[in-house]
Design a protein around this motif. Structure first.
Motif, PDB file in Angstrom:
ATOM      1  N   GLU A  66      23.503  45.016  62.818  1.00 21.26           N
ATOM      2  CA  GLU A  66      22.655  44.930  61.422  1.00 21.26           C
ATOM      3  C   GLU A  66      23.634  44.746  60.214  1.00 21.26           C
ATOM      4  N   MET A 108      13.141  53.097  68.343  1.00 21.27           N
ATOM      5  CA  MET A 108      12.563  54.730  68.008  1.00 21.27           C
ATOM      6  C   MET A 108      11.207  54.699  67.334  1.00 21.27           C
ATOM      7  N   HIS A 156      27.784  50.434  49.301  1.00 20.14           N
ATOM      8  CA  HIS A 156      28.502  49.574  49.642  1.00 20.14           C
ATOM      9  C   HIS A 156      29.712  49.666  50.316  1.00 20.14           C
ATOM     10  N   ALA A 210      31.427  42.409  54.120  1.00 18.04           N
ATOM     11  CA  ALA A 210      32.727  41.710  53.986  1.00 18.04           C
ATOM     12  C   ALA A 210      33.926  41.993  54.665  1.00 18.04           C
ATOM     13  N   GLY A 246      21.108  54.068  58.400  1.00 20.33           N
ATOM     14  CA  GLY A 246      21.393  52.963  57.355  1.00 20.33           C
ATOM     15  C   GLY A 246      20.422  52.606  56.540  1.00 20.33           C
ATOM     16  N   THR A 250      27.565  38.077  49.030  1.00 23.52           N
ATOM     17  CA  THR A 250      27.291  37.916  47.551  1.00 23.52           C
ATOM     18  C   THR A 250      27.239  39.457  47.142  1.00 23.52           C
ATOM     19  N   PHE A 269      30.852  50.530  55.968  1.00 16.52           N
ATOM     20  CA  PHE A 269      31.658  50.174  57.121  1.00 16.52           C
ATOM     21  C   PHE A 269      33.272  50.936  56.862  1.00 16.52           C
TER      22      PHE A 269
HETATM   23  C1  LIG Z   1      27.028  41.693  51.562  1.00 14.35           C
HETATM   24  C2  LIG Z   1      27.502  43.113  51.866  1.00 14.35           C
HETATM   25  C3  LIG Z   1      28.909  43.279  52.139  1.00 14.35           C
HETATM   26  C4  LIG Z   1      29.462  44.560  52.397  1.00 14.35           C
HETATM   27  N1  LIG Z   1      30.909  44.692  52.290  1.00 14.35           N
HETATM   28  C5  LIG Z   1      31.277  45.696  52.778  1.00 14.35           C
HETATM   29  C6  LIG Z   1      32.555  46.072  53.031  1.00 14.35           C
HETATM   30  O1  LIG Z   1      33.415  45.083  52.626  1.00 14.35           O
HETATM   31  N2  LIG Z   1      33.197  47.305  53.318  1.00 14.35           N
HETATM   32  C7  LIG Z   1      32.306  48.563  53.450  1.00 14.35           C
HETATM   33  O2  LIG Z   1      32.736  49.257  53.641  1.00 14.35           O
HETATM   34  N3  LIG Z   1      31.037  48.200  53.500  1.00 14.35           N
HETATM   35  C8  LIG Z   1      30.502  47.020  52.926  1.00 14.35           C
HETATM   36  N4  LIG Z   1      29.300  46.815  52.920  1.00 14.35           N
HETATM   37  C9  LIG Z   1      28.082  48.155  53.380  1.00 14.35           C
HETATM   38  C10 LIG Z   1      28.315  48.299  54.643  1.00 14.35           C
HETATM   39  O3  LIG Z   1      27.811  47.398  55.581  1.00 14.35           O
HETATM   40  C11 LIG Z   1      26.969  49.414  54.973  1.00 14.35           C
HETATM   41  O4  LIG Z   1      27.138  50.375  53.948  1.00 14.35           O
HETATM   42  C12 LIG Z   1      27.040  49.920  56.488  1.00 14.35           C
HETATM   43  O5  LIG Z   1      27.089  48.609  57.180  1.00 14.35           O
HETATM   44  C13 LIG Z   1      26.041  50.901  56.603  1.00 14.35           C
HETATM   45  O6  LIG Z   1      26.207  51.057  57.943  1.00 14.35           O
HETATM   46  P1  LIG Z   1      25.092  52.091  58.826  1.00 14.35           P
HETATM   47  O7  LIG Z   1      25.607  52.327  60.273  1.00 14.35           O
HETATM   48  O8  LIG Z   1      24.812  53.142  57.990  1.00 14.35           O
HETATM   49  O9  LIG Z   1      23.836  50.993  58.835  1.00 14.35           O
HETATM   50  P2  LIG Z   1      23.591  49.935  59.859  1.00 14.35           P
HETATM   51  O10 LIG Z   1      24.728  49.130  60.265  1.00 14.35           O
HETATM   52  O11 LIG Z   1      22.617  48.811  59.179  1.00 14.35           O
HETATM   53  O12 LIG Z   1      22.940  50.630  61.113  1.00 14.35           O
HETATM   54  C14 LIG Z   1      21.884  51.314  61.245  1.00 14.35           C
HETATM   55  C15 LIG Z   1      21.349  50.944  62.559  1.00 14.35           C
HETATM   56  O13 LIG Z   1      20.005  51.534  62.810  1.00 14.35           O
HETATM   57  C16 LIG Z   1      19.159  51.067  63.504  1.00 14.35           C
HETATM   58  N5  LIG Z   1      17.902  51.312  63.483  1.00 14.35           N
HETATM   59  C17 LIG Z   1      17.058  51.511  62.448  1.00 14.35           C
HETATM   60  N6  LIG Z   1      15.748  52.009  62.651  1.00 14.35           N
HETATM   61  C18 LIG Z   1      15.746  51.956  63.859  1.00 14.35           C
HETATM   62  C19 LIG Z   1      14.735  52.717  64.957  1.00 14.35           C
HETATM   63  N7  LIG Z   1      13.460  52.907  64.507  1.00 14.35           N
HETATM   64  N8  LIG Z   1      15.020  52.471  66.356  1.00 14.35           N
HETATM   65  C20 LIG Z   1      16.244  52.131  66.651  1.00 14.35           C
HETATM   66  N9  LIG Z   1      17.179  51.684  65.986  1.00 14.35           N
HETATM   67  C21 LIG Z   1      16.828  51.703  64.451  1.00 14.35           C
HETATM   68  C22 LIG Z   1      19.423  49.358  63.166  1.00 14.35           C
HETATM   69  O14 LIG Z   1      19.089  48.643  64.194  1.00 14.35           O
HETATM   70  C23 LIG Z   1      20.900  49.375  62.962  1.00 14.35           C
HETATM   71  O15 LIG Z   1      21.680  48.876  63.944  1.00 14.35           O
HETATM   72  C24 LIG Z   1      28.471  45.656  52.543  1.00 14.35           C
HETATM   73  C25 LIG Z   1      27.153  45.581  52.651  1.00 14.35           C
HETATM   74  C26 LIG Z   1      26.677  44.060  52.196  1.00 14.35           C
HETATM   75  C27 LIG Z   1      25.080  44.103  52.511  1.00 14.35           C
END
Ligand SMILES: Cc1cc2nc3c(=O)[nH]c(=O)nc-3n(C[C@H](O)[C@H](O)[C@H](O)COP(=O)(O)OP(=O)(O)OC[C@H]3O[C@@H](n4cnc5c(N)ncnc54)[C@H](O)[C@@H]3O)c2cc1C
Length: 415
Positions: A39, A223, A379, A45, A252, A310, A382
Motif C-alpha cells: 500500500e 481484520m 510524509h 518516493a 497507516g 506528486t 517509509f
Molecule cells: C506520493 C508519496 C510519496 C512519499 N514519499 C515518501 C518518501 O520518500 N519517504 C518517506 O519516508 N515517506 C514517504 N511517503 C510517506 C510514506 O509512504 C508513508 O508515511 C508510509 O508508507 C506509511 O507507512 P505505514 O506502514 O504506516 O502505512 P501503509 O504502508 O499504508 O501500511 C498500512 C497497512 O495496513 C493494512 N490495513 C489497513 N487496514 C487493514 C485491515 N482492516 N485489515 C488488514 N490490513 C489492513 C493495509 O493493507 C496496509 O498494508 C510518501 C507517501 C506518498 C503518498
C-alpha cells in the motif's frame, strides 16, 4: 513461554514493529489484507530522509494561502468537500504550524529522524537488502533565486540537527546528472546523508521475509474488528479469529477508521499522492532522486522506471482519481529530462497518514491495556518505520527507550 502479539498492518511501520518485537523474543503474528509493503509503503518516493528534520507545516503566510485557493498549484491541490469534512484537524494543523509551536514540533520530531538511517541499516543488514539502497543522497533543484535563498537558510539551520548538505552549482549538477538539462535551474542542494531505495515495496518485503525467517508469522487476512476479553485481544478476520495478549495497530492512513470501534477518535487526515513510471530515452540516465522544488514533486530512478511522485492532493481516501496534477508535473519534468512513454496506463494512488501536530502516534493506548499504536507518520513513514519499531518494542517490553516517547503519546489529543 514468550508473550504473544498481533500486529495489524504490514506497511513499513507495522513490519518494523513486528521485526523488532520478534528480535526481542516475542511471538508475533503480523496481518494484512495484502502482502507486505503493497500500500502506501510501496508507492512513495523511496527516500530514507535524514534531511527531513522540518515536517511539512501548514502555510502561515496569507500570500501562500491565497496562492493555493485557485487550485492550480503544482505542489498542492484540494477538493472543497474534503476541506470542509476535515476542517477541525486542519484548524489544529494550522495552530501547530505557528512558528513557536512548530519549533517545539521540530525538536521532538527530529529526535526520531536522527536515527532513521542507523535503524534502517540494522534491518537492512539482517535482511541482506543493501542492494536495494543507494547511499548517495538526493538533489533539490531551484528554478528561482527567491526560493533558493530560503532553502539555503533552511539547510544551514538543518545542520544543527545533524543534516549534511552542500550547495551545488549547475556545473556540479551536470557532473552528477549528465543527461539533465540544467538551464532551467539557478541552484541546488545535495542532501548527502539521505538514502534512496530503488524499490520501496521490495524493501518492506525483504524486512518481512527476514521477520518470518526469524520465527515470526505473517497471515494475509482482512481484520474486521477487535475486542479485549479476559485480558486477551481477540481479532476477527476473514480467515477466522486470532488472539494474543498484545495488539499493535499500524494501519497507516486507515488507522482512525480501524480504531473508531474501540472508542478512539483520532484527527488523522489523508494527503493523497500519485505516482507513475516512465521510460527514459536510450542511453540516458537519471542517477539521483530530484525534487523540482518550485513545482513540488519528486522524480527518481526506480526498478520499474523513472518514478514521478506528486505533492499532495487534499481529498478523501475513496475519492476517484484525478490525474491532472500528475499530468501537469509530468510536463515540467519533460522540460529537463528526455522521458519517453509511461510504463503504466493508470497512476498509483496512496495517502500519507497525517496528524495535525505533524508527529506520529507511537505508544500505549490510553483506554485499553496492552493495546499499542504506531501510525500517523505523514510524509516520512517509509523513513521512520524502523525507528518507530525500535521505540515501540522497547516500550512494550518495558525497556529503557532510546528516545523520549512522550511527544508521540497516544492521549495527546484527548480533551
Ligand atoms: C506520493 C508519496 C510519496 C512519499 N514519499 C515518501 C518518501 O520518500 N519517504 C518517506 O519516508 N515517506 C514517504 N511517503 C510517506 C510514506 O509512504 C508513508 O508515511 C508510509 O508508507 C506509511 O507507512 P505505514 O506502514 O504506516 O502505512 P501503509 O504502508 O499504508 O501500511 C498500512 C497497512 O495496513 C493494512 N490495513 C489497513 N487496514 C487493514 C485491515 N482492516 N485489515 C488488514 N490490513 C489492513 C493495509 O493493507 C496496509 O498494508 C510518501 C507517501 C506518498 C503518498
Amino acid at each position: 513461554m514468550s508473550e504473544q502479539a498481533i500486529v495489524i498492518g504490514a506497511g513499513m511501520v507495522g513490519v518494523s514493529v513486528a521485526w523488532h518485537l520478534q528480535q526481542q523474543g516475542m511471538q508475533v503474528t503480523l496481518i494484512d489484507r495484502k502482502q507486505p509493503g503493497e500500500e502506501t509503503s510501496y508507492g512513495n518516493a523511496g527516500l530514507i530522509q535524514r534531511e527531513a528534520v522540518f515536517p511539512h507545516a501548514f502555510p502561515r503566510d496569507v500570500k501562500d494561502i491565497f496562492k493555493v485557493i485557485p487550485n492550480h498549484n503544482l505542489d498542492i491541490r484540494y477538493r472543497p468537500a474534503a476541506l470542509w469534512h476535515f476542517k477541525h484537524p486542519l484548524m489544529q494543523y494550522w495552530y501547530y504550524s505557528d512558528p513557536k509551536r512548530f519549533k517545539t514540533v521540530v525538536d521532538e520530531w527530529s529526535t526520531l529522524i536522527a536515527h532513521c538511517t542507523e535503524t534502517h541499516d540494522e534491518m537492512m543488514q539482517a535482511a541482506h537488502a543493501e542492494h536495494l539502497v543507494r547511499k548517495t543522497g538526493w538533489l533539490q533543484l531551484h528554478r528561482t533565486t527567491e526560493t533558493y535563498a530560503k532553502a539555503i537558510a533552511e539547510a544551514e539551520l538543518a545542520r544543527s540537527y545533524g543534516v549534511q548538505s552542500r550547495l551545488v552549482n549547475m556545473d556540479e549538477v551536470r557532473e552528477m546528472e549528465p543527461d539533465l538539462n540544467t538551464s532551467l535551474f539557478v541552484g541546488g542542494i545535495h542532501w548527502q546523508n539521505t538514502w534512496k531505495v530503488t524499490n520501496p515495496g521490495a524493501l518492506v518485503k525483504a524486512y518481512a521475509e527476514n521477520f518470518v525467517a526469524a520465527g515470526g508469522e505473517f497471515k494475509q487476512c482482512q481484520m474486521y474488528n477487535m475486542q479485549q476479553e479476559n485480558g486477551e485481544w481477540q481479532v476477527n478476520t476473514d480467515q477466522g479469529r486470532l488472539s494474543a495478549k498484545h495488539l499493535v495497530v499500524a494501519t497507516g492512513p486507515w488507522s482512525a477508521d480501524v480504531l473508531k470501534g474501540l472508542g478512539y477518535d483520532y484527527p488523522l487526515f489523508p494527503m493523497r499522492g500519485y505516482h507513475k513510471h516512465y521510460h527514459i530515452a536510450d542511453g540516458k540516465v537519471l542517477n539521483h532522486s530530484v525534487l523540482d522544488y518550485d513545482c513540488g514533486y519528486v522524480i527518481g530512478p526506480k526498478a520499474a522506471g523513472i518514478r514521478i511522485t506528486t505533492g499532495a492532493e487534499f481529498t478523501f481516501q475513496n475519492a476517484p482519481a484525478d490525474e491532472r496534477q500528475l499530468d501537469d508535473v509530468e510536463k515540467k519534468a519533460r522540460e529537463y529530462l528526455p522521458l519517453t512513454t509511461a510504463v503504466e496506463d493508470k497512476a498509483w494512488i496512496g495517502h500519507r497518514p497525517c496528524m495535525p501536530d505533524m508527529k506520529p502516534v507511537i505508544g500505549p493506548a490510553h483506554k485499553h491495556s496492552n493495546l499499542w499504536f504506531a501510525f500517523g507518520h505523514a510524509h516520512q513513514g517509509f523513513t521512520l518505520g524502523p525507528a518507530t519499531g525500535k521505540l515501540l518494542s522497547q516500550m512494550m517490553l518495558g525497556h529503557a527507550t532510546y528516545v523520549n516517547p512522550q511527544p508521540f503519546a497516544a492521549n495527546r489529543f484527548e480533551k
